[in-house]
Design a protein around this motif. Structure first.
Motif, PDB file in Angstrom:
ATOM      1  N   GLY A   1       0.791  -1.229   0.000  1.00 26.51           N
ATOM      2  CA  GLY A   1       0.000   0.000   0.000  1.00 26.51           C
ATOM      3  C   GLY A   1       0.822   1.277   0.000  1.00 26.51           C
ATOM      4  O   GLY A   1       0.311   2.351   0.321  1.00 26.51           O
ATOM      5  N   LYS A   2       2.083   1.186  -0.373  1.00 27.46           N
ATOM      6  CA  LYS A   2       2.987   2.348  -0.321  1.00 27.46           C
ATOM      7  C   LYS A   2       2.460   3.552  -1.096  1.00 27.46           C
ATOM      8  O   LYS A   2       2.393   4.667  -0.563  1.00 27.46           O
ATOM      9  CB  LYS A   2       4.378   1.964  -0.853  1.00 27.46           C
TER      10      LYS A   2
ATOM     11  N   ARG B   1      -4.138  -5.117  -9.228  1.00 29.76           N
ATOM     12  CA  ARG B   1      -3.533  -3.902  -9.770  1.00 29.76           C
ATOM     13  C   ARG B   1      -2.782  -4.157 -11.077  1.00 29.76           C
ATOM     14  O   ARG B   1      -2.797  -3.335 -11.985  1.00 29.76           O
ATOM     15  CB  ARG B   1      -2.566  -3.330  -8.708  1.00 29.76           C
TER      16      ARG B   1
ATOM     17  N   ALA C   1      -0.624   4.163  -2.278  1.00 26.76           N
ATOM     18  CA  ALA C   1      -1.918   4.637  -1.780  1.00 26.76           C
ATOM     19  C   ALA C   1      -1.754   5.413  -0.478  1.00 26.76           C
ATOM     20  O   ALA C   1      -2.361   6.477  -0.288  1.00 26.76           O
ATOM     21  CB  ALA C   1      -2.867   3.455  -1.580  1.00 26.76           C
ATOM     22  N   VAL C   2      -0.917   4.920   0.436  1.00 30.23           N
ATOM     23  CA  VAL C   2      -0.688   5.606   1.711  1.00 30.23           C
ATOM     24  C   VAL C   2       0.068   6.910   1.478  1.00 30.23           C
ATOM     25  O   VAL C   2      -0.208   7.921   2.139  1.00 30.23           O
ATOM     26  CB  VAL C   2       0.036   4.679   2.710  1.00 30.23           C
TER      27      VAL C   2
ATOM     28  N   SER D   1      -1.369  -2.369   7.326  1.00 31.24           N
ATOM     29  CA  SER D   1      -2.073  -1.723   6.210  1.00 31.24           C
ATOM     30  C   SER D   1      -3.211  -2.566   5.657  1.00 31.24           C
ATOM     31  O   SER D   1      -3.619  -2.389   4.521  1.00 31.24           O
ATOM     32  CB  SER D   1      -1.089  -1.378   5.085  1.00 31.24           C
ATOM     33  N   GLU D   2      -3.732  -3.467   6.462  1.00 32.91           N
ATOM     34  CA  GLU D   2      -4.891  -4.240   6.014  1.00 32.91           C
ATOM     35  C   GLU D   2      -5.939  -4.261   7.113  1.00 32.91           C
ATOM     36  O   GLU D   2      -5.631  -4.120   8.291  1.00 32.91           O
ATOM     37  CB  GLU D   2      -4.503  -5.652   5.592  1.00 32.91           C
TER      38      GLU D   2
ATOM     39  N   MET E   1      -1.247  -8.956   0.143  1.00 34.04           N
ATOM     40  CA  MET E   1      -0.388  -8.217  -0.787  1.00 34.04           C
ATOM     41  C   MET E   1      -0.424  -8.839  -2.179  1.00 34.04           C
ATOM     42  O   MET E   1      -0.490  -8.133  -3.184  1.00 34.04           O
ATOM     43  CB  MET E   1       1.038  -8.120  -0.243  1.00 34.04           C
TER      44      MET E   1
ATOM     45  N   LEU F   1      -7.633   3.449   4.597  1.00 34.80           N
ATOM     46  CA  LEU F   1      -6.427   4.117   4.122  1.00 34.80           C
ATOM     47  C   LEU F   1      -6.109   5.335   4.983  1.00 34.80           C
ATOM     48  O   LEU F   1      -4.953   5.589   5.324  1.00 34.80           O
ATOM     49  CB  LEU F   1      -6.638   4.519   2.654  1.00 34.80           C
TER      50      LEU F   1
ATOM     51  N   ARG G   1      -3.700  -7.896  -3.834  1.00 34.67           N
ATOM     52  CA  ARG G   1      -3.670  -6.500  -4.280  1.00 34.67           C
ATOM     53  C   ARG G   1      -2.867  -6.349  -5.568  1.00 34.67           C
ATOM     54  O   ARG G   1      -3.270  -5.644  -6.490  1.00 34.67           O
ATOM     55  CB  ARG G   1      -3.043  -5.608  -3.199  1.00 34.67           C
TER      56      ARG G   1
END
Length: 197
Positions: free
Chosen positions: A40-41, A144, A43-44, A176-177, A137, A181, A140
């Motif tokens: 999530g790098k 993506r 997005a965060v 991060s889950e 991960m 966000l 995701r």
């Protein structure tokens, strides 16, 4: 090996490896968001930037991988070009008074961390690792990355996670889950000391 060139301009020098060294304004704070693919790098990074913008805090948010998205001739070093691009971006933002930088990148070793810190000219560097299960991960990344490299990227998730586990470069980790966000980005900024509430 010595310096390739003594002085390129008033604010740049070439290092022994031919890498440009920018000697400009010092960055007050560098917050590196690391983690495996799908953690999530990006997005965060974007959400943290929105939080800071709403608080009127000058900053720059940079997805380092995006600065190196290219297929270069075999003699060119991908990382050298990516970090030269980062130097240019930081110089531009610094000239406008930006002293806080958020950078998203899976930092695999201390050498790269020190290179990033040096390029940004950071006096204070904090590394936050985003953590999620391998399954989350991979899912995701699958969603993506629908193109030709999907299998390679999904397989890289676990491999990169092991590399980051061994490197242990983070000052702290944030889950991060299973949460929003905004919650993830807010916790990261709080723990980094960039915001107080």
């Amino acid at each position: 090996m010595g310096w390739v060139a003594r002085r390129v301009t008033s604010s740049y020098q070439l290092s022994a490896h031919g890498m440009m060294e920018w000697h400009g304004a010092v960055t007050e704070s560098l917050l590196i968001i690391t983690g495996s693919m799908g953690a999530g790098k990006t997005a965060v990074l974007a959400e943290a930037s929105d939080i800071l913008r709403l608080r009127h805090m000058a900053h720059a948010a940079i997805d380092l991988d995006a600065l190196g998205l290219a297929h270069l001739p075999s003699s060119a070093s991908h990382d050298d070009v990516m970090y030269r691009n980062l130097q240019s971006v930081c110089k531009n933002y610094s000239s406008l008074g930006v002293r806080r930088f958020l950078v998203a990148r899976a930092m695999e070793d201390r050498i790269e961390l020190e290179l990033c810190r040096g390029v940004v000219s950071a006096t204070d560097t904090i590394v936050c690792r985003l953590a999620a299960s391998i399954e989350t991960m991979q899912q995701r990344v699958k969603m993506r990355e629908s193109g030709v490299s999907q299998r390679e990227y999904v397989a890289r998730v676990a491999e990169l996670n092991v590399i980051l586990d061994r490197a242990r470069l983070e000052n702290f980790a944030v889950a991060s889950e299973g949460r929003s966000l905004t919650e993830v980005a807010h916790e990261m900024l709080l723990r980094a000391g960039w915001i107080s509430n």
